[in-house]
Design an enzyme around this catalytic site. Structure first.
Site, PDB file in Angstrom:
ATOM      1  N   CYS A  53      11.480  87.891 -36.122  1.00 26.89           N
ATOM      2  CA  CYS A  53      11.099  86.503 -35.844  1.00 26.89           C
ATOM      3  C   CYS A  53       9.901  86.385 -34.900  1.00 26.89           C
ATOM      4  O   CYS A  53       8.766  86.606 -35.297  1.00 26.89           O
ATOM      5  CB  CYS A  53      12.303  85.744 -35.304  1.00 26.89           C
ATOM      6  SG  CYS A  53      12.137  83.929 -35.378  1.00 26.89           S
ATOM      7  N   LYS A  68      14.347  93.710 -31.082  1.00 23.05           N
ATOM      8  CA  LYS A  68      13.394  92.621 -30.891  1.00 23.05           C
ATOM      9  C   LYS A  68      12.699  92.861 -29.555  1.00 23.05           C
ATOM     10  O   LYS A  68      13.348  93.045 -28.521  1.00 23.05           O
ATOM     11  CB  LYS A  68      14.111  91.266 -30.888  1.00 23.05           C
ATOM     12  CG  LYS A  68      13.177  90.065 -30.897  1.00 23.05           C
ATOM     13  CD  LYS A  68      13.956  88.763 -31.080  1.00 23.05           C
ATOM     14  CE  LYS A  68      13.032  87.558 -31.253  1.00 23.05           C
ATOM     15  NZ  LYS A  68      13.797  86.309 -31.493  1.00 23.05           N
ATOM     16  N   GLU A 125      17.632  86.836 -39.405  1.00 22.00           N
ATOM     17  CA  GLU A 125      17.987  87.047 -38.010  1.00 22.00           C
ATOM     18  C   GLU A 125      19.270  86.287 -37.687  1.00 22.00           C
ATOM     19  O   GLU A 125      19.465  85.148 -38.140  1.00 22.00           O
ATOM     20  CB  GLU A 125      16.840  86.551 -37.111  1.00 22.00           C
ATOM     21  CG  GLU A 125      17.110  86.684 -35.620  1.00 22.00           C
ATOM     22  CD  GLU A 125      16.018  86.061 -34.771  1.00 22.00           C
ATOM     23  OE1 GLU A 125      15.848  86.494 -33.613  1.00 22.00           O
ATOM     24  OE2 GLU A 125      15.328  85.134 -35.268  1.00 22.00           O
TER      25      GLU A 125
END
Length: 520
Positions: free
Chosen positions: A385, A351, A276
């Site tokens: 993440c 995300k 990321e």
């Protein structure tokens, strides 16, 4: 547990009926239970409501019935399976998922007959034949190879002392003996493929034996077999543990990225996973008054980086997961991971859950779509993440049958890293898939709010005998720039889901709970 219809013995006036063939509904359970309790009196009676609910939720098109004036008097339960996963040596519970239909595979090739039952009062109306014809029509419309089923032989117990199951079946086939189920199935075009032992152990009348029956769909249109580019049973995954360092320009960062892509390509990796925000060092190129200015400046390089990373994927013949980069869409800032296929196609995953820091300091928005991606090495998902810490996302991707879940991450402290790692391991176990994580290491002293990183890349597996004892396929040395290359056996996932010590997918109580995507 197939049809219980006996020889036609009309006992009711056909003209008094109003028969309708239709799909089963949840409201039909009262009728179905009453019917099964009569038909299956000797083998335990009706399924619990939870099984029935799961059948309707899993494959509603395969559950059909015949009603007479609003009352269900006959029904057929079916499931689609990838038959190679089970083969000819299976039990009823294995191939039906304990009658929950957890084995259902919309991309399977066989319609499996779970059950057919007819009210004893209606056995003179040939309702079983109507249900069989409806199943055949379903099989043709779905372009499935065949219908398979395990059929009881309830008259065998009367002859077991003098005949083997094989001899009994041959006698029924030659019409020297009559069996209320096997005779009926043969007359409906089914062939006996072989004998199944302990198929339904509680079936004392059949002595636990069953016939494996098959009806061939002559209209089945199989795709031409591929001489290359076909089904893959292994995948080689490369994770890049990226060293954060100062770069003078985009070209210098891309040169470092190409170095890793080149190295992983030399080792014939199918995919290269970057972390990321691997391009975060570019925030140090231009001076910025605030962290918001810095991240928006970084977003101006994303198009150029994506174009070059896609070119590298094609040039080096390797799929590249471009960890994630900040991107501005409609004047809103997002964090997006890109999947650059080696054939030039580009997919993306936003995300969904920006961290509190990303929302507060960068005014970053979350995406609203989640999807699985088909690649030339298997079906995959990507969660960026913090997203891996929300188990619902992994479950939704697992329902789309992903085999590998990729997690590009960026954490500054060990406790932050451990949240990602532990959740990634949980996703591997609960969803019976591999999970690969890749993060950054090093420091960026000239970049505000992103000055340190802690990372250890790894690939995790489910936890069972076919996998490493600690469910860690491999992992890197913490906080050291390096690559991690692992070979993953995808067939082991199939074996686990059907024969594992525990079977999270099959044993999930779909009658009690489910995870549902409610977004766009």
């Amino acid at each position: 547990m197939q049809d219980r219809e006996t020889k036609p013995t009309p006992s009711i006036d056909d003209t008094t009926h109003k028969l309708e063939l239709r799909y089963l509904t949840l409201e039909d359970y009262v009728d179905v239970k009453e019917l099964m309790d009569v038909v299956y009196l000797q083998v335990g009676g009706a399924w619990p409501l939870k099984n029935y609910q799961a059948q309707l939720n899993t494959f509603p098109e395969g559950q059909i019935c015949i009603e007479d004036k609003g009352k269900v008097v006959a029904a057929a339960i079916s499931v689609i399976v990838d038959y190679e996963k089970f083969g000819d040596k299976h039990t009823y519970d294995e191939i039906t998922g304990d009658a929950y239909l957890g084995t259902h595979d919309p991309k399977g090739d066989v319609l499996y007959g779970v059950d057919i039952f007819v009210s004893p009062e209606y056995r003179g109306l040939r309702l079983g034949r109507r249900l069989y014809e409806a199943r055949k029509e379903l099989c043709k419309n779905l372009n499935l190879k065949s219908i398979m089923a395990g059929g009881r032989i309830p008259n065998y117990a009367k002859h077991a002392a003098t005949m083997t199951p094989y001899e009994y079946i041959e006698a029924v086939k030659s019409k020297d003996l009559f069996d209320p189920i096997l005779t009926f199935q043969i007359s409906n075009g089914f062939e006996v493929k072989q004998i199944l032992k302990a198929y339904l152990p509680e079936d004392k009348a059949s002595m636990g034996y069953a016939t494996l029956l098959q009806w061939h769909n002559i209209y089945y249109n199989a795709e031409s077999p591929k001489l290359f580019g076909g089904h893959r049973n292994t995948a080689r995954v490369g994770c890049i543990q990226w060293q954060m360092r100062y770069f003078h320009d985009v070209a210098e960062l891309l040169q470092q990225a190409e170095y890793f892509i080149d190295a992983l390509s030399d080792y014939k990796c199918d995919v290269a996973l970057f972390p990321e925000f691997f391009n975060a060092p570019l925030m140090g190129i231009k001076p910025a008054e605030t962290s918001i200015d810095a991240i928006w400046n970084l977003a101006t390089y994303s198009d150029e980086i994506l174009t070059e990373m896609s070119r590298l994927a094609v040039s080096y013949n390797i799929n590249v997961i471009v960890g994630s980069m900040p991107v501005v869409k409609d004047d809103e800032l997002y964090n997006i991971s890109y999947l650059c296929h080696r054939d030039g196609q580009i997919d993306c995953q936003y995300k969904l859950h920006p961290t509190p820091h990303e929302k507060k300091d960068w005014i970053m928005q979350g995406g609203d779509k989640l999807q699985a991606f088909d690649t030339d090495f298997g079906k995959i998902g990507i969660l960026i993440c913090y997203d891996v810490e929300f188990p619902e996302l992994g479950r939704i991707l697992a329902e789309q049958e992903i085999q590998i879940l990729f997690i590009p991450f960026w954490t500054d402290t060990k406790n932050g890293y451990l949240r990602v790692r532990i959740c990634a391991q949980a996703r591997a176990i609960e969803n019976e898939c591999y999970v690969a994580i890749a993060g950054s290491v090093g420091n960026l002293p000239k970049v505000d709010n992103v000055d340190i990183q802690y990372g250890q890349s790894a690939v995790f597996s489910p936890s069972d005998f076919a996998f490493p004892h600690d469910a860690i396929v491999s992992e890197t040395t913490p906080n050291t720039e390096m690559t991690l290359i692992v070979d993953l056996d995808l067939d082991r996932l199939t074996q686990l889901r059907n024969e594992g010590s525990v079977r999270n997918y099959l044993d999930r109580r779909r009658d009690l709970y489910k995870v549902k995507w409610t977004g766009k």
